[in-house]
Design an enzyme around this catalytic site. Structure first.
Site, PDB file in Angstrom:
ATOM      1  N   ASP A 126      18.411 -27.636  55.069  1.00 43.87           N
ATOM      2  CA  ASP A 126      18.648 -28.650  54.039  1.00 43.87           C
ATOM      3  C   ASP A 126      17.837 -29.522  54.347  1.00 43.87           C
ATOM      4  O   ASP A 126      17.801 -30.181  54.870  1.00 43.87           O
ATOM      5  CB  ASP A 126      19.952 -28.773  53.534  1.00 43.87           C
ATOM      6  CG  ASP A 126      19.802 -29.871  51.800  1.00 43.87           C
ATOM      7  OD1 ASP A 126      19.306 -30.011  51.919  1.00 43.87           O
ATOM      8  OD2 ASP A 126      20.482 -28.926  51.535  1.00 43.87           O
ATOM      9  N   SER A 152      22.837 -29.784  44.600  1.00 46.14           N
ATOM     10  CA  SER A 152      21.972 -31.177  44.181  1.00 46.14           C
ATOM     11  C   SER A 152      22.501 -32.236  44.143  1.00 46.14           C
ATOM     12  O   SER A 152      23.982 -32.472  44.426  1.00 46.14           O
ATOM     13  CB  SER A 152      20.982 -30.845  44.399  1.00 46.14           C
ATOM     14  OG  SER A 152      20.245 -31.693  45.041  1.00 46.14           O
ATOM     15  N   HIS A 207      16.971 -26.738  50.595  1.00 46.86           N
ATOM     16  CA  HIS A 207      17.264 -27.192  50.063  1.00 46.86           C
ATOM     17  C   HIS A 207      17.140 -25.913  49.007  1.00 46.86           C
ATOM     18  O   HIS A 207      16.463 -26.080  47.751  1.00 46.86           O
ATOM     19  CB  HIS A 207      17.039 -28.541  49.744  1.00 46.86           C
ATOM     20  CG  HIS A 207      17.731 -28.702  48.731  1.00 46.86           C
ATOM     21  ND1 HIS A 207      18.937 -29.452  49.211  1.00 46.86           N
ATOM     22  CD2 HIS A 207      17.807 -29.533  47.017  1.00 46.86           C
ATOM     23  CE1 HIS A 207      19.330 -30.586  47.879  1.00 46.86           C
ATOM     24  NE2 HIS A 207      18.613 -30.371  47.392  1.00 46.86           N
TER      25      HIS A 207
END
Length: 231
Positions: free
Chosen positions: A159, A111, A191
């Protein structure tokens, strides 16, 4: 504030590789260290360190490199640029402490951590030999690329934070610029990092031969031992 860290693995002998892990916004280095344990098991001669973001973010003990609130592409690049000197310093300090060269350094991100390592490779192309970017993106697509760094993009198909399209665009741009990149889109994954993602990352580090080796062979050169430690 200087980033804190969590040492996942410190070999008794001088390390052959250096793995630096960078977590998502609101996470912390100890939590990201659980991901690092997978790399430590496969690479027992590696120094594996999880680096915390320099700012408090989210619920304690959450950390971040920059605040993700109200971000557009322009402000994302601005905030990354502001954080970049400290990020680059974190990589260079551990390379100096460990005695491991950039060629034998792998940066692992998830991320926001992936945003920082991808942008770090733009800011300093010789920063690391390998990059594994889980579920991240460039703040803006690169204008240049080098085969000296092998970039592995691993992204969930579903995601919801950074859409898979970002990874696809990055792979296309890097390829067009002559970079060395692999792209894996993991089916039905949001995600997150799952077992499939980890298997892909570990397999790439063990079995994907960097393009720079072929270029050195074609030019009559031979890669040094420190360069081939991820195979």
């Amino acid at each position: 504030m200087k980033p804190n860290h969590f040492v996942v693995q410190s070999p008794s002998a001088p390390p052959a590789q250096l793995f630096l892990l960078y977590h998502a916004a609101g996470d912390n280095p100890v939590s990201m260290g659980q991901i690092g344990s997978w790399f430590a098991e496969v690479f027992p001669q590696a120094l594996v360190v999880s680096i915390g973001g320099p700012e408090a973010g989210g619920k304690a003990p959450g950390r971040q490199w920059f605040n993700e609130a109200s971000l557009g592409d322009v402000s994302l690049q601005q905030r990354v640029n502001e954080a970049m000197p400290q990020f680059l310093q974190s990589v260079q300090e551990w390379q100096q402490l460990s005695g491991v060269t950039p060629e034998a350094t792998a940066l692992i991100g998830f991320s926001q951590g992936s945003v920082m390592i991808l942008e770090g490779s733009k800011a300093q192309p010789s920063l690391a030999g390998r990059i594994v970017a889980f579920s991240g993106r460039y703040a803006s697509l690169p204008e240049a690329a080098t085969a000296k760094t092998t970039i592995h993009l691993i992204h969930g198909e579903d995601d919801e934070v950074y859409q898979a399209e970002h990874a696809q665009q990055a792979a296309e741009r890097l390829t067009s610029l002559g970079g060395d990149v692999t792209l894996d889109i993991v089916e039905d994954l949001p995600h997150a990092i799952d077992q499939r993602s980890m298997n892909l990352a570990l397999d790439h580090l063990r079995y994907t031969v960097p393009r720079r080796y072929f270029e050195e062979a074609l030019s009559g050169g031979k890669p040094g031992d420190e360069v081939i430690t991820f195979i």
